[in-house]
Design a protein around this motif. Structure first.
Motif, short mmCIF file in Angstrom:
data_model
loop_
_atom_site.label_atom_id
_atom_site.label_comp_id
_atom_site.label_asym_id
_atom_site.label_seq_id
_atom_site.Cartn_x
_atom_site.Cartn_y
_atom_site.Cartn_z
N SER A 1 -22.80 -0.36 36.60
CA SER A 1 -24.21 -0.03 36.34
C SER A 1 -24.83 0.58 37.58
O SER A 1 -24.73 0.04 38.67
CB SER A 1 -24.97 -1.31 35.96
N ARG B 1 -30.76 0.03 38.72
CA ARG B 1 -31.02 -1.29 39.30
C ARG B 1 -32.53 -1.51 39.43
O ARG B 1 -33.25 -0.66 39.99
CB ARG B 1 -30.36 -1.42 40.68
N THR C 1 -29.03 -3.21 35.46
CA THR C 1 -28.91 -4.40 36.31
C THR C 1 -30.30 -4.82 36.76
O THR C 1 -31.05 -4.01 37.32
CB THR C 1 -28.02 -4.13 37.53
N LYS D 1 -27.06 -6.79 32.91
CA LYS D 1 -26.73 -7.84 33.88
C LYS D 1 -28.04 -8.35 34.49
O LYS D 1 -28.77 -7.58 35.14
CB LYS D 1 -25.81 -7.30 34.98
#
Length: 477
Positions: free
Chosen positions: A241, A244, A279, A338
């Protein structure tokens, strides 16, 4: 370099009058131009036509040149299909909407509604964007604060502030690999602090403060705007990924009293709606009344036809989804997220069923949409809440702790489904799916937050000759 002053810019009335789309007070189509204000608080690009700087009086507002029975609306500073443009150290206010593509205070426009990338590098820093005017009976409203579309960078927006927008304070979208960083942003009193449609790949939202918005940060997939869909944070190599959301302070996003109709998932810190492979790590979530993090599906129309949906991995024309939308629609589920190493406290204070730290609504197998296979669900690791981490469905940090085995979250039959619809005011509080839940309503009237003074860019005078009168010797550092 622009001296302090209140600049009621009117390029859309003079040199760049609109013909097929709204214009802008300041229009930039020259690559590599650098626009720098001498004082962040003192250089004001002002959308009003009269009165003091950023006047809140209705009579002082400027709705743009006439267009049919109404007005075009206006944009503040618009960079149009020009790479390498830098905007720094100034304030933009009160540019209001009219026709589609207006109401943006600062806009790097790489090709709005074209589904193509028309801009590359850009930079903005020490910027403030706000409006002081709002009347819920007036369709002319400020829409976006700092807006980037159809650009693939490298881009950086750093040390900025945005407030009082009827959509979002910040927006980066229509870029499959955005190659952008939004750093040290502060958004408050917007419907959404940040929104990003179909924004993915290399994109970092870091070290910001997001408070007193309806929602803090929202990223989503849509096939009815800012194509191409979907929103996918996967690295272009597909290994891991690259999107972020990290290092942010996300708190008290419970505000229905913001411009616009007050809709949105009020009380949510971060929402991913129909996105994938993002993420969310190392953030602090506090006192978001509904959920700290909510991973949800998204229902959308299409621009060109069903292929806009299906080629992007969406589900088209599912009978249950169509019944919710009232017409054939595209459904994007959320997966591959995530969520790790975040700190939570005081979230879920609305006290309704399922409210808490985490929410994951992603199992629609009961209506014929395949669920995420093990290893493709959303996963949660090392998140903490000193009072005990809460989630809907319960036990999510245990069942989906490992990304390699994580499966779907709550099912469409779970109470979370009804709570989301109730929060969005798609159901009345008396509906059985609301289970008695009550979410904030917008007040009949409310005041807009004032623009606080912001730190200016240091060392501005060192760039100028000493003969400039507003730069004394002590400023040349």
């Amino acid at each position: 370099m622009i001296a302090p002053g209140d600049y009621k810019e009117r390029g859309d009335y003079t040199t760049h009058q609109p013909t097929t789309r709204p214009g802008a007070g300041v229009w930039i189509d020259k690559p590599d131009l650098h626009l720098i204000g001498m004082s962040r608080n003192g250089v004001v690009v002002d959308g009003t036509e009269s009165g003091p700087a950023c006047s809140s009086a209705a009579a002082d507002q400027d709705r743009g040149p006439a267009h049919g029975p109404g007005h075009w609306g206006r944009n503040g500073i618009e960079v149009y299909l020009a790479s390498g443009v830098t905007i720094q150290n100034l304030t933009v206010c009160n540019f209001l909407s009219g026709s589609d593509g207006s109401g943006n205070q600062i806009w790097w426009n790489g090709g709005y509604d074209t589904a193509t990338i028309g801009m590359h590098s850009y930079l903005g820093s020490y910027l403030s964007a706000t409006t002081t005017y709002y009347d819920k009976n007036d369709p002319a409203q400020a829409t976006y604060g700092i807006f980037v579309s159809n650009a693939d960078g490298p881009g950086l927006i750093d040390r900025s502030y945005a407030s009082n927008m009827n959509d979002s304070g910040y927006y980066i979208g229509a870029c499959a690999d955005c190659n952008a960083v939004l750093n040290r942003a502060h958004a408050e009193n917007n419907v959404l602090g940040y929104s990003g449609t179909n924004s993915g790949g290399h994109l970092v939202i870091s070290n910001g403060e997001w408070n007193d918005n309806g929602e803090g940060i929202d990223t989503n997939s849509q096939s009815n705007g800012d194509l191409p869909a979907p929103q996918d944070g996967a690295c272009p190599s597909r290994a891991g990924s690259c999107l972020r959301i990290t290092g942010n302070w996300i708190h008290d996003n419970n505000n229905r009293d913001v411009p616009g109709n007050g809709l949105g998932l009020v009380g949510a810190g971060v929402v991913v709606a129909g996105g994938r492979t993002d993420t969310i790590a190392n953030n602090r979530f506090r006192n978001n009344g509904a959920w700290g993090v909510a991973l949800l599906p998204y229902i959308t129309g299409v621009v060109n036809g069903p292929t806009d949906c299906t080629t992007a991995g969406g589900t088209w024309d599912n009978p249950f989804i169509d019944s919710l939308s009232g017409a054939p629609a595209c459904f994007f589920n959320d997966y591959g997220m995530k969520v790790r190493d975040n700190e939570f406290s005081g979230n879920g204070s609305f006290g309704n069923p399922t409210n808490g730290d985490l929410a994951d609504l992603s199992d629609f197998s009961a209506i014929g949409i395949p669920p995420a296979v093990p290893g493709r669900g959303n996963c949660y690791a090392e998140n903490t809440d000193t009072a005990g981490l809460t989630s809907a469905p319960a036990g999510l940090p245990t069942t989906n702790a490992h990304c390699a085995t994580a499966g779907p979250g709550a099912a469409v039959t779970d109470p979370l489904f009804g709570q989301v619809l109730c929060n969005l005011h798609q159901l009345t509080p008396g509906d059985p799916l609301c289970a008695g839940a009550v979410y904030p309503q917008q007040d009949a009237s409310f005041s807009l937050a004032l623009l606080p003074a912001q730190a200016s860019m240091p060392g501005i005078c060192s760039r100028l000759p000493r003969t400039i009168p507003w730069c004394g010797p002590r400023h040349h550092t």
